[in-house]
Design an enzyme around this catalytic site. Structure first.
Site, mmCIF file in Angstrom:
data_model
loop_
_atom_site.group_PDB
_atom_site.id
_atom_site.type_symbol
_atom_site.label_atom_id
_atom_site.label_comp_id
_atom_site.label_asym_id
_atom_site.label_seq_id
_atom_site.Cartn_x
_atom_site.Cartn_y
_atom_site.Cartn_z
ATOM 1 N N TYR A 135 -6.714 1.126 -17.329
ATOM 2 C CA TYR A 135 -5.864 2.136 -16.681
ATOM 3 C C TYR A 135 -6.525 3.500 -16.509
ATOM 4 C CZ TYR A 135 -1.919 -1.024 -16.971
ATOM 5 O OH TYR A 135 -1.083 -2.091 -16.793
ATOM 6 N N LYS A 186 -8.878 -11.379 -25.052
ATOM 7 C CA LYS A 186 -9.545 -12.458 -24.319
ATOM 8 C C LYS A 186 -11.013 -12.422 -24.754
ATOM 9 C CE LYS A 186 -9.608 -15.727 -21.196
ATOM 10 N NZ LYS A 186 -9.095 -17.067 -21.553
ATOM 11 N N ASP A 219 -4.174 -16.117 -22.884
ATOM 12 C CA ASP A 219 -3.641 -17.278 -22.151
ATOM 13 C C ASP A 219 -2.919 -18.235 -23.098
ATOM 14 O OD1 ASP A 219 -6.184 -17.571 -23.247
ATOM 15 O OD2 ASP A 219 -6.822 -19.089 -21.809
ATOM 16 N N ASP A 243 0.956 -4.742 -20.973
ATOM 17 C CA ASP A 243 1.853 -4.645 -19.826
ATOM 18 C C ASP A 243 2.426 -6.025 -19.491
ATOM 19 O OD1 ASP A 243 3.108 -3.618 -17.600
ATOM 20 O OD2 ASP A 243 1.337 -3.700 -16.321
ATOM 21 N N ASP A 247 6.358 -7.772 -20.528
ATOM 22 C CA ASP A 247 7.323 -8.225 -19.518
ATOM 23 C C ASP A 247 7.806 -9.638 -19.837
ATOM 24 O OD1 ASP A 247 7.261 -5.878 -18.079
ATOM 25 O OD2 ASP A 247 6.941 -6.853 -16.147
#
Ligand code: ATP
Length: 355
Positions: A135, A186, A219, A243, A247
């Site tokens: 970001y 990851k 994942d 983020d 959600d």
């Protein structure tokens, strides 16, 4: 003690849900003598379109002097580039260095979850790094619009940034008696960043031997979050993964309309905002769910050291779901205002009746 709270309704349903959060704050301020001074701020798409200004340096400096900010939502179809949202929201997070993005997702009733066999209880508390990662805007484009176009988006991970969010997650878990902290990354692909996060996670976690700790690839983790969400408690992760994971966690526990968030740097002004956006499709119809914003009030009270009041708000919210006093997104037939009034009356009234 006076505590100053800036209210920024912003755009779309932000205006409607902040009105209900304000109702609750005003009622609690009166009944509990909280000493809150609520100040309305006119920031958002309207102001940007009217004056061409998103937010000024002086306004950032003034907001930094508050104890808390409650922001509704930013986003308007008339500002397709979302410049004002980037300047105001990301500006506050970055300029005020609000490095903890805390997103608790609590299942109030199994009937709210889209997961068939979920019985609860379920409380997923996400610590999202809020000031770096993907970001920062670092990177660039080359040969834009041609078949040779190159686009580079940097993922920035500093030792300081990683360490302080991991500390925050463990501190929270330790002080609230949580049983597990999970790192989500990851690391099998992002070896440099992943290596840093995993090393720091192990180092910080060593001081919390009573808390179970594990690290998972994002994942695998999101699959597992659907399969057996009750396994997770506190989750710590980077800006981008936070983020996305939050959600999903919000949806698993009843949807965007219910989820609050806090942006915190201990000792500085704290920014509270519902996780949902401005939802232009339902704006102005009086049907937006105010619970995400109302739960921001609960987080704010907790932040001010009044977790007793925060718990009362949470209990009233749970009561509204239980009683079916909800907006259409939760299957109810009530308006934003109805739900806000009901919860406020419950928070203030039930307590008054029992004392
Ligand atoms: P952003 O990019 O700002 O996150 P978005 O358009 O991706 O915004 P939202 O504005 O959060 O997402 O809304 C997605 C959809 O979810 C909306 O179209 C709306 O139908 C629904 N929704 C979001 N928040 C609420 C709410 N508080 N009450 C009811 N429905 C909501």
């Amino acid at each position: 003690m006076i505590r100053r709270v800036a209210l920024i309704p912003g755009d779309g349903i932000g205006v409607e849900v902040v009105r209900e959060a304000r109702r609750l704050l005003e009622a609690l301020n009166a009944s509990e003598s909280l000493g809150l001074e609520l100040v309305d701020w006119d920031l958002g798409a309207e102001r940007y379109l009217r004056e061409g200004i998103t937010i000024t340096d002086e306004e950032f400096a003034a907001l930094a002097e508050y104890d808390a900010v409650l922001l509704g939502a930013l986003g308007d179809p008339r500002v397709p580039g979302n410049e004002h949202a980037k300047d105001i929201l990301l500006g506050m997070r970055f300029k005020l260095d609000l490095y903890v993005n805390f997103r608790p997702c609590v299942l109030l009733s199994p009937k709210l979850s889209p997961l068939r066999d979920l019985v609860g209880p379920l409380c997923l508390e996400i610590f999202r790094e809020n000031t770096e990662g993907a970001y920062t805007g670092m990177g660039g484009s080359f040969k834009t619009g041609t078949s040779d176009e190159v686009a580079i988006e940097e993922d920035v991970n500093t030792r300081k940034g990683v360490e302080r969010i991991i500390w925050a997650a463990f501190e929270f878990a330790g002080s609230r008696g949580r049983g597990r902290v999970t790192l989500v990354d990851k690391a099998n692909v992002q070896r440099h960043a992943g290596g840093l996060w995993r090393r720091v996670f192990a180092e910080v976690g060593a001081a919390y031997a009573d808390i179970e700790q594990d690290a998972m690839y994002v994942d695998a983790m999101v699959m597992d979050l659907v399969r057996r969400p009750e396994r997770y408690e506190v989750i710590v992760t980077s800006n981008l993964f936070g983020d996305i994971v939050s959600d999903l966690a919000a949806e698993v526990t009843g949807g965007l309309g219910l989820a609050p968030s806090a942006n915190i740097h201990p000792g500085r002004v704290a920014l509270f905002e519902p996780v949902h956006g401005s939802a232009p499709d339902i704006a102005g119809k009086g049907i937006a769910n105010p619970i995400g914003a109302i739960r921001c009030v609960s987080l704010m009270l907790d932040h001010f050291g009044r977790s007793d009041l925060g718990e009362r708000v949470e209990a009233a919210v749970a009561g509204s779901v239980e009683a079916g006093k909800t907006t259409p997104d939760l299957g109810g037939e009530y308006s934003t205002e109805d739900v806000g009034q009901w919860i406020t009356a419950r928070v203030v009234g039930v307590h008054a009746a029992s004392t």
